[in-house]
Write an enzyme that holds these catalytic residues in place. Structure first.
Site, short mmCIF file in Angstrom:
data_model
loop_
_atom_site.label_atom_id
_atom_site.label_comp_id
_atom_site.label_asym_id
_atom_site.label_seq_id
_atom_site.Cartn_x
_atom_site.Cartn_y
_atom_site.Cartn_z
N SER A 74 10.57 -9.93 -22.29
CA SER A 74 11.00 -10.22 -20.93
C SER A 74 10.83 -11.70 -20.59
O SER A 74 9.85 -12.34 -21.00
CB SER A 74 10.19 -9.38 -19.94
OG SER A 74 10.36 -9.84 -18.62
N ASP A 76 9.88 -12.83 -17.96
CA ASP A 76 8.68 -12.97 -17.12
C ASP A 76 7.38 -12.92 -17.92
O ASP A 76 6.29 -12.95 -17.34
CB ASP A 76 8.65 -11.86 -16.06
CG ASP A 76 9.77 -11.99 -15.05
OD1 ASP A 76 9.85 -13.06 -14.41
OD2 ASP A 76 10.56 -11.04 -14.90
N ASP A 120 -5.96 2.99 1.49
CA ASP A 120 -6.32 3.81 0.33
C ASP A 120 -6.18 3.05 -0.99
O ASP A 120 -6.79 3.42 -1.99
CB ASP A 120 -5.44 5.06 0.27
CG ASP A 120 -5.89 6.15 1.23
OD1 ASP A 120 -7.06 6.14 1.65
OD2 ASP A 120 -5.06 7.02 1.57
N TYR A 229 -13.03 10.83 -2.82
CA TYR A 229 -11.78 11.35 -2.25
C TYR A 229 -10.69 11.49 -3.30
O TYR A 229 -10.53 10.64 -4.18
CB TYR A 229 -11.29 10.41 -1.15
CG TYR A 229 -9.99 10.82 -0.52
CD1 TYR A 229 -9.94 11.85 0.40
CD2 TYR A 229 -8.80 10.19 -0.88
CE1 TYR A 229 -8.74 12.22 0.98
CE2 TYR A 229 -7.59 10.56 -0.30
CZ TYR A 229 -7.58 11.57 0.63
OH TYR A 229 -6.39 11.95 1.20
#
Length: 231
Positions: A74, A76, A120, A229
């Site tokens: 890539s 990038d 979150d 959680y």
């Protein structure tokens, strides 16, 4: 070489169109083997519907040289490598031009924390970098993009483990995580948060960050020392 990592990176790249994060080939996922200092990344310009595991390219973390693969990595890749070099805890990186996150990047605006969905996953504001200089753009552009991201986190005292995403001014988002799949997960959440914030700030132009206690609760119950959680 790195067969399992190639498989993970390949599958993570296929998740980008599945989650509507890319148009055409406008995105890439990579992952790193920290012991070998090797990075596996998507090849440049290959359509997702014809891409295979064997198309994944292995490059050296420090030189960027191709270690294995018969395609170009890539474009990038230098940005990915700079982030891996400077942020030693991350294991996977995603770059996309997902619509709503890119809108914020093009506007040159941070995404402030205004709700628990954000809290979150991101422990505070998701930053947008400064504009790149003419010298940076005309030089080693992709490497300089990575350096501007790192500069943003260092200058603003942001911990990349706590805010696993950034908006590159006038360009688009990068997200990262413990591995390629986790990075994609964070990129999906980033896009959703960008969408939510866009409309929240249209409804209330004077919107301010959420309560610090609420941000602490939502982030730390999921990522803190005593995390408990899960939905």
């Amino acid at each position: 070489m790195l067969a399992q990592l190639k498989k993970e990176v390949f599958e993570a790249n296929l998740a980008l169109p599945k989650h509507h994060l890319v148009t055409f080939t406008w995105g890439n996922v990579s992952a790193i083997d920290r012991e070998k200092n090797l990075v596996v990344i998507k090849p440049s310009g290959v359509d997702y519907d014809v891409m295979t595991e064997n198309d994944m390219v292995v490059v050296d973390l420090f030189t960027g040289n191709i270690v294995e693969g018969n395609k170009k990595p890539s474009s990038d890749t230098p940005t990915h490598l700079e982030l891996y070099r400077q942020f030693p805890h991350i294991g996977g990186i995603v770059h996309t031009h997902s619509r709503h996150a890119t809108i914020w990047a093009q506007a040159g605006l941070d995404i402030i924390e205004v709700g628990t969905t954000h809290g979150d996953y991101f422990y505070g504001t998701i930053p947008c970098t400064r504009q790149m200089t003419t010298k940076e753009i005309k030089g080693n552009y992709e490497l300089e993009t990575g350096k501007v991201i790192v500069e943003t986190f260092l200058s603003r005292g942001i911990e990349p483990d706590n805010i696993p995403a950034v908006l590159v001014h006038s360009h688009g988002p990068f997200a990262w995580g413990k591995d390629a799949n986790n990075a994609v997960h964070n990129a999906v959440v980033l896009e959703e948060v960008a969408y939510m914030n866009l409309f929240s700030q249209q409804l209330n132009p004077y919107l301010s960050p959420m309560q610090k206690d609420l941000l602490d609760k939502h982030y730390l119950r999921k990522h803190g020392q005593n995390a408990y959680y899960g939905q």
